[in-house]
Design a protein around this motif. Structure first.
Motif, PDB file in Angstrom:
ATOM      1  N   THR A 130       0.665  -1.004  -0.278  1.00 27.67           N
ATOM      2  CA  THR A 130      -0.401   0.093   0.659  1.00 27.67           C
ATOM      3  C   THR A 130       0.941   1.328  -0.194  1.00 27.67           C
ATOM      4  OG1 THR A 130      -1.705  -1.117   1.765  1.00 27.67           O
ATOM      5  CG2 THR A 130      -1.606   1.437   1.466  1.00 27.67           C
ATOM      6  N   GLY A 131       0.570   1.874  -0.700  1.00 31.02           N
ATOM      7  CA  GLY A 131       1.328   3.500  -0.591  1.00 31.02           C
ATOM      8  C   GLY A 131       2.717   3.355  -1.510  1.00 31.02           C
ATOM      9  N   ALA A 132       3.079   2.365  -2.021  1.00 29.38           N
ATOM     10  CA  ALA A 132       4.347   1.752  -2.593  1.00 29.38           C
ATOM     11  C   ALA A 132       5.164   2.583  -3.545  1.00 29.38           C
ATOM     12  CB  ALA A 132       4.847   0.216  -2.234  1.00 29.38           C
ATOM     13  N   THR A 133       5.920   2.763  -4.128  1.00 28.14           N
ATOM     14  CA  THR A 133       6.681   3.665  -5.321  1.00 28.14           C
ATOM     15  C   THR A 133       7.128   2.648  -5.742  1.00 28.14           C
ATOM     16  OG1 THR A 133       6.349   5.977  -4.525  1.00 28.14           O
ATOM     17  CG2 THR A 133       8.185   5.379  -6.138  1.00 28.14           C
ATOM     18  N   GLY A 134       7.124   2.151  -6.954  1.00 23.27           N
ATOM     19  CA  GLY A 134       8.027   1.333  -7.572  1.00 23.27           C
ATOM     20  C   GLY A 134       8.440   1.921  -9.514  1.00 23.27           C
ATOM     21  N   ARG A 135       8.399   0.931 -10.240  1.00 26.23           N
ATOM     22  CA  ARG A 135       9.030   0.645 -11.547  1.00 26.23           C
ATOM     23  C   ARG A 135       7.643  -0.151 -12.447  1.00 26.23           C
ATOM     24  NH1 ARG A 135      13.110  -1.803 -13.456  1.00 26.23           N
ATOM     25  NH2 ARG A 135      13.763  -2.052 -11.669  1.00 26.23           N
ATOM     26  N   ILE A 136       7.988   0.302 -13.549  1.00 27.41           N
ATOM     27  CA  ILE A 136       7.031  -0.630 -14.126  1.00 27.41           C
ATOM     28  C   ILE A 136       8.152  -1.344 -15.293  1.00 27.41           C
ATOM     29  CG2 ILE A 136       5.703  -0.855 -16.267  1.00 27.41           C
ATOM     30  CD1 ILE A 136       3.785  -0.182 -14.354  1.00 27.41           C
ATOM     31  N   LEU A 137       7.991  -2.500 -15.173  1.00 31.43           N
ATOM     32  CA  LEU A 137       9.170  -3.982 -15.591  1.00 31.43           C
ATOM     33  C   LEU A 137       8.452  -4.146 -16.981  1.00 31.43           C
ATOM     34  CD1 LEU A 137      11.823  -5.179 -15.568  1.00 31.43           C
ATOM     35  CD2 LEU A 137       9.962  -7.363 -14.331  1.00 31.43           C
ATOM     36  N   ARG A 138       7.042  -3.893 -17.321  1.00 30.17           N
ATOM     37  CA  ARG A 138       6.368  -4.349 -18.502  1.00 30.17           C
ATOM     38  C   ARG A 138       5.124  -4.939 -18.246  1.00 30.17           C
ATOM     39  NH1 ARG A 138       8.067 -10.122 -16.764  1.00 30.17           N
ATOM     40  NH2 ARG A 138      10.691  -9.499 -18.442  1.00 30.17           N
ATOM     41  N   LEU A 139       4.353  -4.393 -19.222  1.00 20.42           N
ATOM     42  CA  LEU A 139       2.796  -4.577 -19.714  1.00 20.42           C
ATOM     43  C   LEU A 139       2.541  -5.972 -20.284  1.00 20.42           C
ATOM     44  CD1 LEU A 139       0.526  -3.189 -19.690  1.00 20.42           C
ATOM     45  CD2 LEU A 139       0.681  -2.521 -22.219  1.00 20.42           C
ATOM     46  N   HIS A 140       1.590  -6.669 -19.161  1.00 17.64           N
ATOM     47  CA  HIS A 140       1.314  -8.068 -19.848  1.00 17.64           C
ATOM     48  C   HIS A 140      -0.045  -8.132 -20.715  1.00 17.64           C
ATOM     49  CE1 HIS A 140       4.173 -10.141 -16.966  1.00 17.64           C
ATOM     50  NE2 HIS A 140       2.977  -9.445 -15.378  1.00 17.64           N
ATOM     51  N   GLY A 141      -0.468  -6.487 -21.216  1.00 19.46           N
ATOM     52  CA  GLY A 141      -1.671  -6.876 -22.089  1.00 19.46           C
ATOM     53  C   GLY A 141      -2.642  -6.303 -21.230  1.00 19.46           C
TER      54      GLY A 141
ATOM     55  N   PRO B 207     -11.874  -6.063 -17.549  1.00 18.79           N
ATOM     56  CA  PRO B 207     -10.476  -6.345 -18.298  1.00 18.79           C
ATOM     57  C   PRO B 207      -9.879  -5.196 -18.490  1.00 18.79           C
ATOM     58  CG  PRO B 207     -11.658  -7.226 -20.177  1.00 18.79           C
ATOM     59  CD  PRO B 207     -12.923  -6.819 -19.351  1.00 18.79           C
ATOM     60  N   GLU B 208      -8.908  -5.241 -17.773  1.00 16.24           N
ATOM     61  CA  GLU B 208      -7.696  -3.634 -17.958  1.00 16.24           C
ATOM     62  C   GLU B 208      -6.248  -3.915 -17.980  1.00 16.24           C
ATOM     63  OE1 GLU B 208      -6.995  -1.779 -13.516  1.00 16.24           O
ATOM     64  OE2 GLU B 208      -8.895  -1.949 -13.620  1.00 16.24           O
ATOM     65  N   PRO B 209      -5.091  -3.259 -18.281  1.00 13.21           N
ATOM     66  CA  PRO B 209      -4.074  -3.679 -18.247  1.00 13.21           C
ATOM     67  C   PRO B 209      -3.262  -3.730 -16.773  1.00 13.21           C
ATOM     68  CG  PRO B 209      -4.220  -1.767 -19.016  1.00 13.21           C
ATOM     69  CD  PRO B 209      -5.802  -1.538 -18.725  1.00 13.21           C
ATOM     70  N   LEU B 210      -2.279  -5.018 -17.197  1.00 14.61           N
ATOM     71  CA  LEU B 210      -1.997  -5.485 -15.780  1.00 14.61           C
ATOM     72  C   LEU B 210      -0.556  -5.422 -15.976  1.00 14.61           C
ATOM     73  CD1 LEU B 210      -2.743  -7.515 -13.300  1.00 14.61           C
ATOM     74  CD2 LEU B 210      -1.992  -9.285 -15.102  1.00 14.61           C
ATOM     75  N   TYR B 211       0.400  -4.695 -15.540  1.00 15.20           N
ATOM     76  CA  TYR B 211       1.681  -4.623 -15.226  1.00 15.20           C
ATOM     77  C   TYR B 211       2.596  -5.530 -14.476  1.00 15.20           C
ATOM     78  CZ  TYR B 211      -0.082  -0.354 -17.344  1.00 15.20           C
ATOM     79  OH  TYR B 211      -0.609   0.518 -17.945  1.00 15.20           O
ATOM     80  N   ALA B 212       3.698  -5.950 -14.493  1.00 16.48           N
ATOM     81  CA  ALA B 212       4.264  -6.303 -13.737  1.00 16.48           C
ATOM     82  C   ALA B 212       5.101  -4.882 -12.936  1.00 16.48           C
ATOM     83  CB  ALA B 212       5.619  -7.383 -14.417  1.00 16.48           C
ATOM     84  N   VAL B 213       5.553  -5.429 -11.774  1.00 15.00           N
ATOM     85  CA  VAL B 213       5.934  -3.608 -10.635  1.00 15.00           C
ATOM     86  C   VAL B 213       7.216  -4.412 -10.060  1.00 15.00           C
ATOM     87  CG1 VAL B 213       5.451  -1.541  -9.901  1.00 15.00           C
ATOM     88  CG2 VAL B 213       3.873  -3.002 -11.204  1.00 15.00           C
ATOM     89  N   VAL B 214       8.172  -3.948 -10.734  1.00 12.70           N
ATOM     90  CA  VAL B 214       9.530  -3.996  -9.568  1.00 12.70           C
ATOM     91  C   VAL B 214       9.552  -3.231  -8.075  1.00 12.70           C
ATOM     92  CG1 VAL B 214      12.202  -4.018  -9.135  1.00 12.70           C
ATOM     93  CG2 VAL B 214      10.806  -4.672 -11.539  1.00 12.70           C
ATOM     94  N   PHE B 215      10.115  -3.873  -7.065  1.00 10.61           N
ATOM     95  CA  PHE B 215       9.983  -2.962  -5.863  1.00 10.61           C
ATOM     96  C   PHE B 215      10.741  -3.180  -4.659  1.00 10.61           C
ATOM     97  CE2 PHE B 215       5.031  -3.355  -6.213  1.00 10.61           C
ATOM     98  CZ  PHE B 215       5.079  -1.671  -6.761  1.00 10.61           C
TER      99      PHE B 215
END
Length: 225
Positions: free
Chosen positions: A162-173, A189-197
Motif C-alpha cells: 500500500t502506498g509503495a513506489t515502484g517501477r513498471i517492468l513490463r505490460l502483460h496486456g 479487463p484492464e491493463p496488468l503490469y509487472a511492477v518492481v519494488f
C-alpha cells in the motif's frame, strides 16, 4: 478492508520455512484429493477462480489461522458449494436424499481431466482501456488497499504494498480484473503490469534491503509517482 490472509511481511507470524526442493508434491494423500475435488467442482461452471480465492480469504480469522493450506482450500470449497446451491448442508453431512443432480451432466470425467487441464484458464482479454504506464515509469500503489467496487471485497493489491513506489517492468496486456470478477460484476479487463519494488520500500527492516519484489498489479491499483 483487509483480511487475515493478507499477512505478507507482518511481525509476529514466525519465520518462513520453505520445504526442500525434493519434497513430495503432497505431504499427505488427502491434500491431492482436496486439490482435485476443488478443481473438479470449478468445472461445474458455478463460479470463477476469483470467486474461489475470495471464498478462502473469507474464512473466519480463527479458522484461517489454524487451518493448513489444503484445509483452507476444502473449507472454502464447502462454503461455495452451499452458497451457490450446488449442495446443501445435508448433502455435505451425507444425510440428503439420493437424486440425480441437475449439474450431473457437467461432471468432469476422469478421461477428460488431462485435456481440460491442458487448456488452462487464460485471463487475458481484449480491453477498451488504454495502457496508462510504460516500462521504466515510476508509479505508486493506491492507499488504502481496498476493493473500490465492493466494500470489503476481493483485491489482489497486498496490504504490504500500500502506498509503495515502484517501477513498471513490463505490460502483460489486459487481464480480467479480480476486484470485479470475484463479485459477479463482469470481467472488466484492464491493463496488468509487472511492477518492481525495492524490499526497503515495502518493509521497514528487510533482511536484504537490496532485494527486489515483483508484483503483478492492475492499472486501477496504480497512480503516477
Amino acid at each position: 478492508m483487509t483480511r487475515v490472509h493478507d499477512m505478507g511481511g507482518r511481525f509476529g507470524d514466525g519465520p518462513i520455512n520453505p520445504e526442500p526442493e525434493d519434497a513430495a508434491v503432497f505431504a499427505e494423500d488427502w491434500h491431492g484429493r482436496a486439490l482435485a475435488v476443488t478443481l473438479a467442482a470449478g468445472f461445474l461452471g458455478q463460479w470463477n477462480i476469483d470467486v474461489s480465492r475470495h471464498a478462502r480469504e473469507r474464512l473466519s480469522p480463527k479458522d484461517y489461522a489454524q487451518f493448513s493450506y489444503y484445509e483452507k482450500w476444502i473449507s472454502g470449497l464447502a462454503d461455495l458449494l452451499v452458497e451457490k446451491g450446488v449442495l446443501s448442508l445435508d448433502d455435505l453431512r451425507g444425510v440428503a436424499v439420493e437424486h440425480t443432480h441437475p449439474l450431473a451432466a457437467r461432471v468432469l470425467k476422469a478421461d477428460a481431466v488431462a485435456s481440460a487441464l491442458a487448456k488452462g484458464g487464460p485471463a487475458d482479454r481484449l480491453s477498451n482501456t488504454a495502457a496508462q504506464f510504460k516500462p521504466g515509469q515510476t508509479v505508486r500503489t493506491l492507499r488504502p488497499t481496498a476493493n473500490r467496487l465492493v466494500d470489503g471485497g476481493h483485491t489482489r493489491l497486498p496490504i504490504y504494498a500500500t502506498g509503495a513506489t515502484g517501477r513498471i517492468l513490463r505490460l502483460h496486456g489486459s487481464h480480467v480484473l479480480p476486484d470485479s470478477n470475484a463479485h459477479g460484476l463482469g470481467e472488466a479487463p484492464e491493463p496488468l503490469y509487472a511492477v518492481v519494488f525495492q524490499a526497503s520500500e515495502l518493509w521497514a527492516e528487510p533482511e536484504h534491503p537490496a532485494d527486489e519484489v515483483v508484483l503483478d498489479l492492475w492499472q486501477s491499483y496504480l497512480e503516477p509517482a
